[in-house]
Design a protein around this motif. Sequence first.
Motif, PDB file in Angstrom:
ATOM      1  N   THR A  28       0.822  -1.209   0.000  1.00  0.00           N
ATOM      2  CA  THR A  28       0.000   0.000   0.000  1.00  0.00           C
ATOM      3  C   THR A  28       0.855   1.258   0.000  1.00  0.00           C
ATOM      4  N   ARG A  29       1.969   1.226   0.684  1.00  0.00           N
ATOM      5  CA  ARG A  29       2.863   2.394   0.774  1.00  0.00           C
ATOM      6  C   ARG A  29       3.231   2.910  -0.610  1.00  0.00           C
ATOM      7  N   THR A  30       3.675   2.029  -1.481  1.00  0.00           N
ATOM      8  CA  THR A  30       4.095   2.424  -2.831  1.00  0.00           C
ATOM      9  C   THR A  30       2.927   2.979  -3.625  1.00  0.00           C
ATOM     10  N   LYS A  31       1.782   2.298  -3.537  1.00  0.00           N
ATOM     11  CA  LYS A  31       0.597   2.729  -4.277  1.00  0.00           C
ATOM     12  C   LYS A  31       0.167   4.132  -3.856  1.00  0.00           C
ATOM     13  N   VAL A  32       0.111   4.373  -2.563  1.00  0.00           N
ATOM     14  CA  VAL A  32      -0.331   5.672  -2.053  1.00  0.00           C
ATOM     15  C   VAL A  32       0.681   6.755  -2.404  1.00  0.00           C
ATOM     16  N   ASP A  33       1.955   6.469  -2.277  1.00  0.00           N
ATOM     17  CA  ASP A  33       2.976   7.463  -2.631  1.00  0.00           C
ATOM     18  C   ASP A  33       2.876   7.853  -4.105  1.00  0.00           C
ATOM     19  N   GLU A  34       2.606   6.880  -4.966  1.00  0.00           N
ATOM     20  CA  GLU A  34       2.443   7.174  -6.392  1.00  0.00           C
ATOM     21  C   GLU A  34       1.235   8.080  -6.620  1.00  0.00           C
ATOM     22  N   LEU A  35       0.140   7.826  -5.879  1.00  0.00           N
ATOM     23  CA  LEU A  35      -1.054   8.666  -6.003  1.00  0.00           C
ATOM     24  C   LEU A  35      -0.786  10.097  -5.540  1.00  0.00           C
ATOM     25  N   ILE A  36      -0.010  10.236  -4.472  1.00  0.00           N
ATOM     26  CA  ILE A  36       0.328  11.574  -3.973  1.00  0.00           C
ATOM     27  C   ILE A  36       1.152  12.331  -5.007  1.00  0.00           C
ATOM     28  N   ILE A  37       2.148  11.685  -5.570  1.00  0.00           N
ATOM     29  CA  ILE A  37       3.005  12.339  -6.568  1.00  0.00           C
ATOM     30  C   ILE A  37       2.208  12.653  -7.837  1.00  0.00           C
ATOM     31  N   LEU A  38       1.359  11.736  -8.259  1.00  0.00           N
ATOM     32  CA  LEU A  38       0.567  11.920  -9.481  1.00  0.00           C
ATOM     33  C   LEU A  38      -0.460  13.039  -9.320  1.00  0.00           C
ATOM     34  N   ASN A  39      -1.194  13.034  -8.211  1.00  0.00           N
ATOM     35  CA  ASN A  39      -2.288  13.987  -8.001  1.00  0.00           C
ATOM     36  C   ASN A  39      -1.855  15.303  -7.375  1.00  0.00           C
ATOM     37  N   ARG A  40      -0.743  15.287  -6.634  1.00  0.00           N
ATOM     38  CA  ARG A  40      -0.236  16.469  -5.941  1.00  0.00           C
ATOM     39  C   ARG A  40      -1.359  17.221  -5.224  1.00  0.00           C
ATOM     40  N   PRO A  41      -2.083  16.536  -4.336  1.00  0.00           N
ATOM     41  CA  PRO A  41      -3.197  17.197  -3.641  1.00  0.00           C
ATOM     42  C   PRO A  41      -2.691  18.255  -2.668  1.00  0.00           C
ATOM     43  N   SER A  42      -3.519  19.257  -2.406  1.00  0.00           N
ATOM     44  CA  SER A  42      -3.147  20.243  -1.390  1.00  0.00           C
ATOM     45  C   SER A  42      -3.345  19.640  -0.003  1.00  0.00           C
ATOM     46  N   THR A  43      -4.287  18.683   0.091  1.00  0.00           N
ATOM     47  CA  THR A  43      -4.580  18.048   1.373  1.00  0.00           C
ATOM     48  C   THR A  43      -4.788  16.550   1.182  1.00  0.00           C
ATOM     49  N   LEU A  44      -4.169  15.776   2.049  1.00  0.00           N
ATOM     50  CA  LEU A  44      -4.413  14.335   2.133  1.00  0.00           C
ATOM     51  C   LEU A  44      -5.254  14.117   3.377  1.00  0.00           C
ATOM     52  N   ILE A  45      -6.415  13.505   3.203  1.00  0.00           N
ATOM     53  CA  ILE A  45      -7.287  13.207   4.333  1.00  0.00           C
ATOM     54  C   ILE A  45      -7.319  11.691   4.496  1.00  0.00           C
ATOM     55  N   MET A  46      -6.793  11.224   5.626  1.00  0.00           N
ATOM     56  CA  MET A  46      -6.705   9.799   5.900  1.00  0.00           C
ATOM     57  C   MET A  46      -7.790   9.425   6.907  1.00  0.00           C
ATOM     58  N   ASP A  47      -8.803   8.707   6.424  1.00  0.00           N
ATOM     59  CA  ASP A  47      -9.934   8.274   7.244  1.00  0.00           C
ATOM     60  C   ASP A  47      -9.541   6.965   7.940  1.00  0.00           C
ATOM     61  N   LEU A  48      -9.448   7.017   9.262  1.00  0.00           N
ATOM     62  CA  LEU A  48      -9.032   5.854  10.051  1.00  0.00           C
ATOM     63  C   LEU A  48     -10.187   5.308  10.898  1.00  0.00           C
ATOM     64  N   SER A  49     -11.414   5.524  10.455  1.00  0.00           N
ATOM     65  CA  SER A  49     -12.594   5.140  11.234  1.00  0.00           C
ATOM     66  C   SER A  49     -12.903   3.646  11.185  1.00  0.00           C
ATOM     67  N   SER A  50     -12.313   2.916  10.253  1.00  0.00           N
ATOM     68  CA  SER A  50     -12.646   1.494  10.094  1.00  0.00           C
ATOM     69  C   SER A  50     -11.479   0.561  10.410  1.00  0.00           C
ATOM     70  N   ILE A  51     -10.516   1.046  11.176  1.00  0.00           N
ATOM     71  CA  ILE A  51      -9.351   0.225  11.516  1.00  0.00           C
ATOM     72  C   ILE A  51      -9.675  -0.691  12.692  1.00  0.00           C
ATOM     73  N   ASP A  52      -9.374  -1.967  12.520  1.00  0.00           N
ATOM     74  CA  ASP A  52      -9.553  -2.946  13.603  1.00  0.00           C
ATOM     75  C   ASP A  52      -8.296  -3.038  14.464  1.00  0.00           C
ATOM     76  N   PHE A  53      -7.135  -2.934  13.804  1.00  0.00           N
ATOM     77  CA  PHE A  53      -5.859  -3.086  14.503  1.00  0.00           C
ATOM     78  C   PHE A  53      -4.801  -2.282  13.766  1.00  0.00           C
ATOM     79  N   MET A  54      -3.931  -1.610  14.515  1.00  0.00           N
ATOM     80  CA  MET A  54      -2.796  -0.911  13.917  1.00  0.00           C
ATOM     81  C   MET A  54      -1.581  -1.139  14.796  1.00  0.00           C
TER      82      MET A  54
END
Length: 108
Positions: A28-54
């Motif tokens: 997932t790390r590589t996939k997300v980093d590619e999306l950040i570089i490709l889209n260059r968003p001003s804001t990344l919003i990470m929704d952590l409401s459905s995590i069972d374990f971290m």
Amino acid sequence: MDLTVWNEKDKLYLKLGGDVDHHAVKDTRTKVDELIILNRPSTLIMDLSSIDFMDSSGLGFVLGRLRKMNDIKGKMLILDPTKRTEEMLKMAGADKLIKIIRSDDHSA
């Protein structure tokens, strides 16, 4: 780990679910980093409401995306973390680096 990604205007949303551990973040790390570089968003919003374990790898994943957003001069927000996830973020001091918001908080 479940991952849902979508764009709204200049924001990139990631919704993580299930177990966020070493095995899950590896690909997932590589996939997300590619999306950040490709889209260059001003804001990344990470929704952590459905995590069972971290574990610490999940924490590293979150902080690594913060670093990636800093690299492109963007900001990052954490949306609706589960209680256990928020406790982990606070113990690590991540709440001092990344603003935690609630979907019912209309001021965010």
